[in-house]
Design a protein around this motif. Sequence first.
Motif, PDB file in Angstrom:
ATOM      1  N   ARG A 105       9.040  -3.380   8.629  1.00  0.00           N
ATOM      2  CA  ARG A 105       7.790  -3.610   9.349  1.00  0.00           C
ATOM      3  C   ARG A 105       7.873  -4.835  10.250  1.00  0.00           C
ATOM      4  O   ARG A 105       8.513  -5.821   9.896  1.00  0.00           O
ATOM      5  N   THR A 141       6.061   4.152  13.681  1.00  0.00           N
ATOM      6  CA  THR A 141       4.770   3.898  13.038  1.00  0.00           C
ATOM      7  C   THR A 141       3.988   5.179  12.839  1.00  0.00           C
ATOM      8  O   THR A 141       3.393   5.399  11.775  1.00  0.00           O
ATOM      9  N   ASP A 142       3.951   6.045  13.844  1.00  0.00           N
ATOM     10  CA  ASP A 142       3.180   7.281  13.738  1.00  0.00           C
ATOM     11  C   ASP A 142       3.704   8.156  12.601  1.00  0.00           C
ATOM     12  O   ASP A 142       2.925   8.737  11.842  1.00  0.00           O
ATOM     13  N   ARG A 144       5.430   7.159   9.907  1.00  0.00           N
ATOM     14  CA  ARG A 144       5.131   6.530   8.632  1.00  0.00           C
ATOM     15  C   ARG A 144       3.644   6.681   8.280  1.00  0.00           C
ATOM     16  O   ARG A 144       3.298   6.931   7.122  1.00  0.00           O
ATOM     17  N   SER A 145       2.775   6.565   9.270  1.00  0.00           N
ATOM     18  CA  SER A 145       1.344   6.735   9.028  1.00  0.00           C
ATOM     19  C   SER A 145       1.043   8.157   8.582  1.00  0.00           C
ATOM     20  O   SER A 145       0.227   8.381   7.684  1.00  0.00           O
ATOM     21  N   SER A 146       1.725   9.122   9.228  1.00  0.00           N
ATOM     22  CA  SER A 146       1.540  10.519   8.843  1.00  0.00           C
ATOM     23  C   SER A 146       2.008  10.758   7.415  1.00  0.00           C
ATOM     24  O   SER A 146       1.358  11.477   6.639  1.00  0.00           O
ATOM     25  N   GLU A 148       2.093   8.532   5.022  1.00  0.00           N
ATOM     26  CA  GLU A 148       1.126   7.901   4.124  1.00  0.00           C
ATOM     27  C   GLU A 148      -0.121   8.758   3.974  1.00  0.00           C
ATOM     28  O   GLU A 148      -0.687   8.877   2.873  1.00  0.00           O
ATOM     29  N   ARG A 149      -0.570   9.357   5.093  1.00  0.00           N
ATOM     30  CA  ARG A 149      -1.744  10.239   5.014  1.00  0.00           C
ATOM     31  C   ARG A 149      -1.448  11.444   4.139  1.00  0.00           C
ATOM     32  O   ARG A 149      -2.296  11.887   3.360  1.00  0.00           O
TER      33      ARG A 149
END
Length: 354
Positions: A105, A141-142, A144-146, A148-149
Amino acid sequence: MGRIEQAGQISPRRQHILRMPNAEERRIAVALEAAQIGVFEFEPQTGRAFWDERIRELWGVPAGEEITYETVIAQVHPDDRALHDDQTARAINPDGDGHMDMEYRLLPRDGKPMRWIHAIADCHFVDGRAVRLVGTVQDVTDRRSSEERTKLLMRELEHRVKNTLTTIIAVVKMSGRTATDIASYVRTIEDRLRSLANSHELLRSNDWSTVDLHQIIRQEATGFLDGSNDRLHLSGDPATVDADSVLIVTMAVHELLTNAVKYGALGPGGGQVSVRSQVRDGTAHLIWEETLPRPIESPASLSAGFGSLLLRQIMPAELLGEATFDQRPEGIRFEIRFPMGRDPKPPVTSYPAL
């Protein structure tokens, strides 16, 4: 017009790439630009590094500023610096394979959110010494965010499945306590499971978020009143129930409606049901009150059934509230107070008195 002709709409970096004279270099640069990949080199012996524009942009380092390993590590999240140091040391170790592949990060800066970086590199060795570490970085980032969701949704699904299965077991066990024959037992279970299905439909239509109590009552009532709601009156403030509690609340409303149709104010003898809600300082107060045209000397009792357990114990516990339930000759009166907007609870694992 093609994109190349609309030069005014193309970033300076893109324009620079398109003007590169070497076709092969231009193709590689275009591919890296399209994939939003940055390129770097690091000299272990001197501690100096080269970054292209994309990496400088990610780190917030202006063009012309010298890059050192300290520049790199200063922007890495403190919890990931040990990983970055370890992976870099392994890559430049002559006894290793010279390869680096890691995700870490970057700290937020200038109002921008934290970013996830995927770095891949290989080291070139001369006479057993690490001379140059060359690699790429990409903002992931996108992705990793996906991820996590997706993990959050899977946890939520597991939570809801556990709640639903636990409730079904309770329905099956307790419906048999008051059933007089197999046919009535099966019919009762079918009706209660249909109520469960209604709760999930409500959640789906509300994007798995909070649901208004009046909406729960209206939907559940459609199966009892055949579209005629002149005997059921809803009034007052919107009082929302969080997603975790919709299942239990829907079933509790189902029990109230079932009793009202069989023995109370919604039965063939006539009557009215008034449902009033009030919200003050984040606390909801709901009153369900039945009025019969003639008082009943011995009203049907819910005291030994699943409905009574839902209304007296489970629903108040689920909503972290307090409830009163009175079976009077003039009809049932049920009240509950509960806080709105509370923190999520752990999944239900058991019901009392099973």
